[in-house]
Design a protein around this motif. Structure first.
Motif, PDB file in Angstrom:
ATOM      1  N   ASP A   1       0.798  -1.225   0.000  1.00 22.88           N
ATOM      2  CA  ASP A   1       0.000   0.000   0.000  1.00 22.88           C
ATOM      3  C   ASP A   1       0.830   1.273   0.000  1.00 22.88           C
ATOM      4  O   ASP A   1       0.290   2.364  -0.143  1.00 22.88           O
ATOM      5  CB  ASP A   1      -1.024   0.015   1.148  1.00 22.88           C
ATOM      6  CG  ASP A   1      -0.357   0.072   2.505  1.00 22.88           C
ATOM      7  OD1 ASP A   1      -0.973   0.584   3.447  1.00 22.88           O
ATOM      8  OD2 ASP A   1       0.782  -0.426   2.621  1.00 22.88           O
TER       9      ASP A   1
ATOM     10  N   ASP B   1      -1.982  -1.507  -5.026  1.00 23.56           N
ATOM     11  CA  ASP B   1      -1.837  -0.930  -3.682  1.00 23.56           C
ATOM     12  C   ASP B   1      -2.908  -1.400  -2.709  1.00 23.56           C
ATOM     13  O   ASP B   1      -3.005  -0.893  -1.603  1.00 23.56           O
ATOM     14  CB  ASP B   1      -1.787   0.606  -3.747  1.00 23.56           C
ATOM     15  CG  ASP B   1      -3.115   1.197  -4.193  1.00 23.56           C
ATOM     16  OD1 ASP B   1      -3.225   2.424  -4.180  1.00 23.56           O
ATOM     17  OD2 ASP B   1      -4.028   0.426  -4.544  1.00 23.56           O
ATOM     18  N   ASN B   2      -3.723  -2.345  -3.125  1.00 26.75           N
ATOM     19  CA  ASN B   2      -4.639  -2.960  -2.154  1.00 26.75           C
ATOM     20  C   ASN B   2      -5.029  -4.347  -2.638  1.00 26.75           C
ATOM     21  O   ASN B   2      -4.768  -4.712  -3.778  1.00 26.75           O
ATOM     22  CB  ASN B   2      -5.873  -2.084  -1.936  1.00 26.75           C
ATOM     23  CG  ASN B   2      -6.774  -2.038  -3.143  1.00 26.75           C
ATOM     24  OD1 ASN B   2      -7.292  -3.047  -3.594  1.00 26.75           O
ATOM     25  ND2 ASN B   2      -6.958  -0.860  -3.669  1.00 26.75           N
TER      26      ASN B   2
ATOM     27  N   MET C   1      -2.649  -4.223   4.666  1.00 21.27           N
ATOM     28  CA  MET C   1      -3.105  -3.175   3.765  1.00 21.27           C
ATOM     29  C   MET C   1      -4.552  -2.845   4.104  1.00 21.27           C
ATOM     30  O   MET C   1      -5.295  -3.697   4.576  1.00 21.27           O
ATOM     31  CB  MET C   1      -3.061  -3.658   2.314  1.00 21.27           C
ATOM     32  CG  MET C   1      -1.655  -3.845   1.783  1.00 21.27           C
ATOM     33  SD  MET C   1      -1.668  -4.230   0.036  1.00 21.27           S
ATOM     34  CE  MET C   1      -2.331  -5.863   0.054  1.00 21.27           C
ATOM     35  N   PRO C   2      -4.954  -1.598   3.854  1.00 23.81           N
ATOM     36  CA  PRO C   2      -6.352  -1.261   4.112  1.00 23.81           C
ATOM     37  C   PRO C   2      -7.260  -1.886   3.055  1.00 23.81           C
ATOM     38  O   PRO C   2      -6.792  -2.462   2.102  1.00 23.81           O
ATOM     39  CB  PRO C   2      -6.368   0.260   3.992  1.00 23.81           C
ATOM     40  CG  PRO C   2      -5.216   0.583   3.122  1.00 23.81           C
ATOM     41  CD  PRO C   2      -4.188  -0.478   3.330  1.00 23.81           C
ATOM     42  N   GLU C   3      -8.498  -1.787   3.236  1.00 30.54           N
ATOM     43  CA  GLU C   3      -9.532  -2.328   2.344  1.00 30.54           C
ATOM     44  C   GLU C   3      -9.575  -3.834   2.341  1.00 30.54           C
ATOM     45  O   GLU C   3     -10.404  -4.428   2.947  1.00 30.54           O
ATOM     46  CB  GLU C   3      -9.406  -1.772   0.930  1.00 30.54           C
ATOM     47  CG  GLU C   3     -10.676  -1.048   0.541  1.00 30.54           C
ATOM     48  CD  GLU C   3     -10.679  -0.578  -0.881  1.00 30.54           C
ATOM     49  OE1 GLU C   3     -10.069   0.455  -1.136  1.00 30.54           O
ATOM     50  OE2 GLU C   3     -11.288  -1.261  -1.697  1.00 30.54           O
TER      51      GLU C   3
ATOM     52  N   SER D   1      -7.170  -7.194   3.081  1.00 29.21           N
ATOM     53  CA  SER D   1      -5.847  -7.507   3.581  1.00 29.21           C
ATOM     54  C   SER D   1      -5.098  -8.416   2.627  1.00 29.21           C
ATOM     55  O   SER D   1      -5.672  -9.036   1.740  1.00 29.21           O
ATOM     56  CB  SER D   1      -5.943  -8.182   4.939  1.00 29.21           C
ATOM     57  OG  SER D   1      -6.293  -9.536   4.734  1.00 29.21           O
TER      58      SER D   1
END
Lengths: 120, 690
Positions: free
Chosen positions: A9, A33-34, A56-58, A60
């Protein structure tokens, strides 16, 4: 040249890994990036090896990993983790990650690891 | 940024990302502080930011930064997981902001190519102490280990397979991992995870490889030992182990018998565990969601970050193109020809270059919001230190200015806000006595006004003291005019002179008399001006006026003898040819003219620049009335040549360094290739105007 997909990310890590690998005979076919984008890119680019950041956000890294493995049981995913994330790394191994590398790492570590995995 | 690092894309990326994260961090902390609570969301966010900074800093070998980020990350991990009730949020905010400041300073050092030698040890200790305090005050049940250990697993015995037992080979493997590969226990776990499929009676030392430090140290010193039975041959097993990532050394022995297994086979403690090997539930859930399908794209605008150098080059090129366009369409060779089609095409070209220009300008425009946001932090710090209560009101932060300008506004703004709080806003009691609200208000406003942007800093404090200012100016010999003849505005403008300060004592923030004139200078660099207004006991208002575009202006070309000059159109009020006898001389011998009841001084350009021209009488030339900063005068030239869009190029350094030429803002190339000097009306006005 083995084809690599980089998932992290932060742009900084993606650039670091890309630089290190491109200097050593790998072809970077995609970045994400996600987790969601990672899956999409995997389908698009069909890489030989994936480097996957575990937090990572959103979505994993582990969820993305599982999804990719479901789609392609032969997918080779290497987890990139920070210190102190033993539990997550273990979950990743159970979910099918082939191995992992711990940050901060040296160029030769990641190059050797990806090389070895690409040749498996 | 130091050019030295422009070849290091990774370093630049690190600086860029980390700076962005720090800004976001600051905002999150200040917002939480204001609402006196840290929401779960904020805690998560701050945790993630610190985690990222820790990782990238370690990669770039900035270990102090990494260690500090780690300490804060641990702190927020605790807050996230344990959700303690008793937390001193003020101290927490102060600590984290201190950390942010440390990292900011180090990043500046990195940018400038200085040694990154800051030591964070003291601050880290403070943070750790705070964390221990939190833990004791909130009486955590167990020492929170990161991560939580899974069930203690003593032994593992594979589910018995049906195949014949006697043909099994027995092996003992000892695996050493490479130094520095980290998490050796999980690496050991990975081997076991891969072994179980084709082995029976699998034992290993150390047993608790899911635990943290201890098993890691054992494995590092003694290697990871595995005893197992399998159908596979020695070669196959050797090949299997050699595939281990970060393998340093393998010792693989085939054993005669399973005597060594005895010590592991203690009947009562046998635990048959199947769950470890199953695929986790995660995959089952995901198959329901069917994530492999096309997911909807995020609703974010797609943004791209561009290197400012590239934008500068683009600006330059567009500028060159405007000049080149003029050189084609206004070429002397075609000047007198009637070319209808050509003119049509030229107009089309002009339209497109105009649009391109506008677009490039727009790209370089950045909203003032980021700069304004920084002011919150300063407000907070100053209020704390001075014990005053002040609110910051921000209006019009979406107003955009050229990127270049943003950098020159930041410091002046900070200084002005500091001034307002330090000098302007009174102490709480004093305010209440005066009938004002206890908390002072500082308003920061930005708006467009013609081709300028106005940034206004207004406070409702005690205002400026005219007498004191005059006094101080007299003392320092700064008074040029008779004090009785000065307007209020002129008196207030005195504070912009160097060395000026009416404060009795110098505080950490102000009073040294180097502030306001530096503000004025910074503004002048980007072509801006400062004006000051004040009403005693009601407050002070400082207005910064900044031109929107620096580089390309609409100009009127004029001729004086063989020389060419360009006047910025926005300064021109009107132009006319005076009639004989309209101009006269004042008692001092200066030439003047009356226009509609007002008197304007005349500046003969040919005299001012000592250019020879045949046109000496006013009735033969042209008078151009120009105005800047409310001062007006008339320029006398031979004739007007025409309007043109003009790219302002700065005067070359060898001229700038030799002599300061008043009244010239820069130069440009005309369509016929000749050079025209761009006049700076403000430079004339100061000496000649009313």
């Amino acid at each position: 040249m083995p084809k690599i997909l980089i998932v992290d990310d932060t742009a900084f890590m993606r650039l670091s890994i890309k630089t290190m690998l491109e200097n050593n005979g790998f072809e970077i076919v995609g970045e994400a990036d996600n987790g969601k984008t990672a899956i999409k890119k995997y389908l698009e680019t069909q890489p030989d090896v994936v480097t996957m950041d575990i937090t990572m956000p959103e979505m994993s890294g582990i969820e993305a990993l599982s999804a990719i493995r479901q789609y392609d049981p032969k997918a080779k995913v290497v987890i990139v983790s920070a210190m102190g994330q033993e539990d997550l790394v273990k979950k990743a191994i159970i979910s099918g990650a082939i191995s992992f590398i711990v940050k901060p790492f040296k160029e030769e570590d990641i190059v050797k690891t990806i090389k070895q995995i690409a040749e498996m | 940024m130091s050019n030295q690092y422009s070849n290091e894309p990774m370093l630049e990326m690190y600086i860029f990302e980390t700076s962005q994260l720090l800004e976001q961090l600051e905002q999150a902390i200040i917002a939480s502080e204001k609402s006196s609570s840290y929401s779960q969301e904020a805690i998560n966010e701050i945790f993630r930011f610190m985690h990222t900074i820790k990782g990238s800093s370690a990669m770039m070998l900035f270990n102090e930064i990494s260690a500090l980020a780690h300490a804060i990350e641990d702190l927020f991990y605790f807050l996230r997981e344990q959700k303690p009730k008793t937390v001193d949020y003020e101290i927490l905010s102060d600590l984290v902001l201190e950390g942010v400041d440390f990292i900011k300073v180090e990043i500046e050092k990195i940018k400038n190519g200085d040694e990154v030698n800051g030591e964070a040890a003291l601050l880290i200790d403070k943070i750790k102490e705070f964390l221990s305090l939190l833990k004791t005050e909130n009486a955590c049940v167990a020492e929170l280990k990161r991560p939580e250990p899974t069930k203690n697993q003593q032994y593992y015995i594979a589910v018995e397979k049906k195949s014949g037992q006697l043909s099994k080979s027995i092996y003992k493997a000892t695996v050493f991992f490479k130094e520095g590969c980290e998490m050796e226990n999980i690496r050991a776990y990975t081997i076991i995870h891969n072994l179980v499929e084709f082995t029976q009676e699998l034992f290993y030392i150390p047993e608790n490889i899911s635990e943290n430090d201890e098993s890691i140290i054992w494995i590092r010193e003694n290697g990871f030992q595995i005893l197992f039975k399998t159908d596979k041959s020695y070669e196959e097993m050797h090949e299997f182990f050699m595939k281990t990532i970060f393998l340093k050394e393998l010792i693989l022995e085939q054993l005669e018998n399973d005597d060594e297994f005895e010590k592991f086979r203690v009947p009562k403690k046998i635990i048959i565990e199947n769950s470890e090997v199953k695929m986790p539930k995660v995959s089952a859930q995901l198959s329901k969601d069917n994530v492999v399908k096309e997911t909807t794209t995020t609703s974010n605008q797609s943004m791209i970050s561009v290197n400012v150098e590239k934008l500068d080059k683009l600006m330059d090129l567009v500028g060159e193109m405007v000049i080149a366009e003029a050189m084609v369409t206004q070429n002397p060779e075609i000047e007198h020809l009637e070319l209808e089609n050509f003119q049509k095409a030229a107009r089309q070209l002009h339209k497109i270059t105009g649009e391109l220009q506008d677009m490039v300008m727009a790209i370089r425009m950045v909203p003032l919001s980021t700069t304004f946001l920084k002011m919150h932090r300063i407000m907070r710090d100053m209020c704390k230190k001075l014990g005053k209560e002040v609110q910051l009101e921000v209006i019009g932060e979406e107003t955009e200015v050229d990127k270049n300008i943003i950098e020159h506004i930041s410091d002046p703004l900070m200084h002005l806000i500091r001034n307002s709080i330090d000098h302007g806003i009174e102490e709480n009691e004093e305010r209440l006595e005066k009938g004002k609200e206890k908390a002072g208000t500082v308003t920061l406003e930005a708006k467009n006004a013609g081709s300028d942007v106005l940034v206004i800093i207004k406070d409702d404090g005690k205002g400026l003291n005219k007498e004191k200012i005059l006094q101080k100016a007299k003392e320092n010999g700064l008074l040029e005019k008779n004090e009785n003849e000065m307007t209020d505005k002129e008196i207030y403008a005195l504070i912009l002179l160097p060395g000026f300060s009416t404060k009795e004592s110098i505080t950490e923030f102000s009073g040294r008399g180097v502030g306001m004139d530096v503000v004025a200078k910074n503004l002048a660099v980007v072509g801006g001006t400062v004006s000051v207004e004040s009403i005693a006991d009601r407050g002070t208002t400082i207005t910064l006026k900044i031109p929107l575009t620096l580089a390309i202006i609409d100009g009127m070309n004029i001729k004086v003898g063989h020389s060419r000059y360009t006047i910025p159109i926005i300064t021109i009020k009107e132009s006319f040819r005076p009639k004989e006898g309209e101009c006269f001389k004042d008692p001092d011998g200066n030439e003047m003219i009356m226009v509609r009841g007002n008197c304007y001084p005349i500046l003969r350009l040919h005299e001012h620049y000592r250019v020879h021209t045949d046109i000496q009488r006013f009735e033969e030339g042209i008078l151009i009335m120009v105005e800047q900063d409310e001062k007006a005068l008339c320029l006398f030239a031979d004739e007007l040549l025409g309007q043109q869009q003009v790219v302002v190029k700065a005067l070359p350094n060898y001229i700038k360094n030799t002599k300061k030429i008043r009244g010239v803002a820069g130069c440009t190339l005309l369509g016929d290739g000749s050079i025209s000097l761009i006049l700076d009306v403000g430079g004339f006005s100061n000496s000649y105007a009313m």
